[in-house]
Scaffold this active site. Sequence first.
Site, PDB file in Angstrom:
ATOM      1  N   ASP A 170     -43.982  46.480   5.908  1.00  0.00           N
ATOM      2  CA  ASP A 170     -44.217  47.846   5.445  1.00  0.00           C
ATOM      3  C   ASP A 170     -44.032  47.846   3.930  1.00  0.00           C
ATOM      4  O   ASP A 170     -42.936  47.600   3.427  1.00  0.00           O
ATOM      5  CB  ASP A 170     -43.227  48.818   6.091  1.00  0.00           C
ATOM      6  CG  ASP A 170     -43.512  49.019   7.568  1.00  0.00           C
ATOM      7  OD1 ASP A 170     -44.667  48.863   7.962  1.00  0.00           O
ATOM      8  OD2 ASP A 170     -42.568  49.309   8.322  1.00  0.00           O
ATOM      9  N   ASP A 229     -49.556  55.723  16.925  1.00  0.00           N
ATOM     10  CA  ASP A 229     -48.157  56.150  16.785  1.00  0.00           C
ATOM     11  C   ASP A 229     -47.860  57.273  17.775  1.00  0.00           C
ATOM     12  O   ASP A 229     -47.848  58.453  17.407  1.00  0.00           O
ATOM     13  CB  ASP A 229     -47.875  56.629  15.364  1.00  0.00           C
ATOM     14  CG  ASP A 229     -47.859  55.497  14.355  1.00  0.00           C
ATOM     15  OD1 ASP A 229     -47.205  54.478  14.623  1.00  0.00           O
ATOM     16  OD2 ASP A 229     -48.522  55.618  13.314  1.00  0.00           O
TER      17      ASP A 229
END
Length: 562
Positions: free
Chosen positions: A249, A411
């Site tokens: 990330d 998600d």
Amino acid sequence: MGGLYLLDYGAGNVRSLVNAVNKLGYEIEWIKEPGDILKAEKLIFPGVGAFGSAMQLLVEKNYAEPLKQFIASRKQFMGICVGLQALFEGSEENPNISGLGIIPGTVKLFNKDDKVVPHMGWNEANCIKEIKYKNELGQDIHCGIKPGSVYYFVHSYAVPYNEKIKEWILSTTQYGDEIFISSIQKDNVFGTQFHPEKSGYAGLRILKSFLESSGNNNLVVVDDKKIIMKNPTILPKDRFRKRIIACLDVRTNDHGDLVVTKGDQYDVRERTTDITNGQVRNLGKPVDLARRYFDEGADEITFLNITSFRNCPLVDLPMLEILKRTSETVFVPLTIGGGIRDIIDPDGKFHSALEVAGEYFRSGADKVSIGSDAVYAVENYLANNKILSGRTAIETIAHAYGSQAVVISVDPKRIYVNSPDDEPNHHVIKTSYPGPNGEPWCWYQCTVKGGREGRDIDVHQLVTSCEAMGAGEILLNCMDKDGTNSGYDLELINDVKKAVRIPVIASSGAGKEDHFAEVFAKTNVEAALAAGIFHRREIPIKHVKNYLKERYILIRDEDPSL
């Protein structure tokens, strides 16, 4: 060595191939016009995407006829993926478009009944042709293909094994119950269905063999008596490997530095002296960390850009530079997520999602991951009675670069209900983990904006719609599991696996080696991804792979020798 050329017809990531050639100590020139083809002494023709698009571009650029002449001249040729398929007469992918016709046969779609398609991941190449020809070092030559090594494949179409063209076949590979041609070799022509430049050191060995071969070596005519041909063996089960994917990330800190989060040692507020184009950008940490993961045996690496860069022109996006630098030393597939959408530069210039993806591919990415924009696209698709528009990022990128280039990052979060009747418009499942008030059912709500906003669409609707649009893989996160180190959401994964026929990557929740073994054993998922535990070295990738190997789960072993 002079006279080495690359034929790039304008589709996909060729930077990694150039970097692999450079890594091996060679320089390669680019074909810029048809006349350059016949100047070459050696020619590499790589490719991704659709057979038809590749052939049309070859014809439009007037490359097709010089390419046939080059091969007929007995100069050394290497085709990769579509570069191999183009040698055949045609493909079921685009039946009305002819191939180069060098080899008899047709490229065919995999049977989807017993396996997911695309065939995406690491598999064996079993040589059925043994060339008993000694090179200057006195070694038997197999064009660099080493028994037991595995290589990275990413394709939906392949050439089935055919006894009639056996003299062309160097190796075969089994996927499900189908045996297809994974490499060809005859006289001066060599080709691989897999991507050597994305196959770690095993792939570099193959490129090295081609680059080092000379006038009367293994890729030119050899005595037929020194060629031994074997028949391929159908195995009870293929040797397709499970993938371990490391995720980074990436975000900017207060000073514009690019840093990796989910790790205490990657403080987003630390300073740097690295200056790029007048701006302070800490590119070292993401690039160095990706290299570490490659050295530790990661099968793929995913960069998720969690900073928008809204005020940055497309050509100056920091992630482009990260990909360029990473692809110089990392020779496994790279996926980039975040910002794959229509954008407008600060000067008002519009760039389509397809154009954005193209910049990432040219910078070293092999796949792009689409998140929130996939949810919005599916909402419109369902509202339009499931009629494809042809204009979404998923559709345009898949059409130009192939379905394997498009990953959908999902998600979802659990919404508990007492009965399926409570949510008649959503896909509800019975759960073994009741809700806070004992609710025995749940549905998975898709979210956007990094999970900050829920939408009225469930994960089942999303993945099936994205598959219909042309997506080639699902990156399946779970907000309820993220950061818990309690294991993957097996119920969610199994439900999605039943819904689609494309590969699925399990994500969110890994905290120990057993979680990887559990998700592979209980869901038959194709890959498992982790981030924080790898960043912090709580569980090194090598430990995960050794643990899986001890439990007879097929994984890739890397041999770093060249």
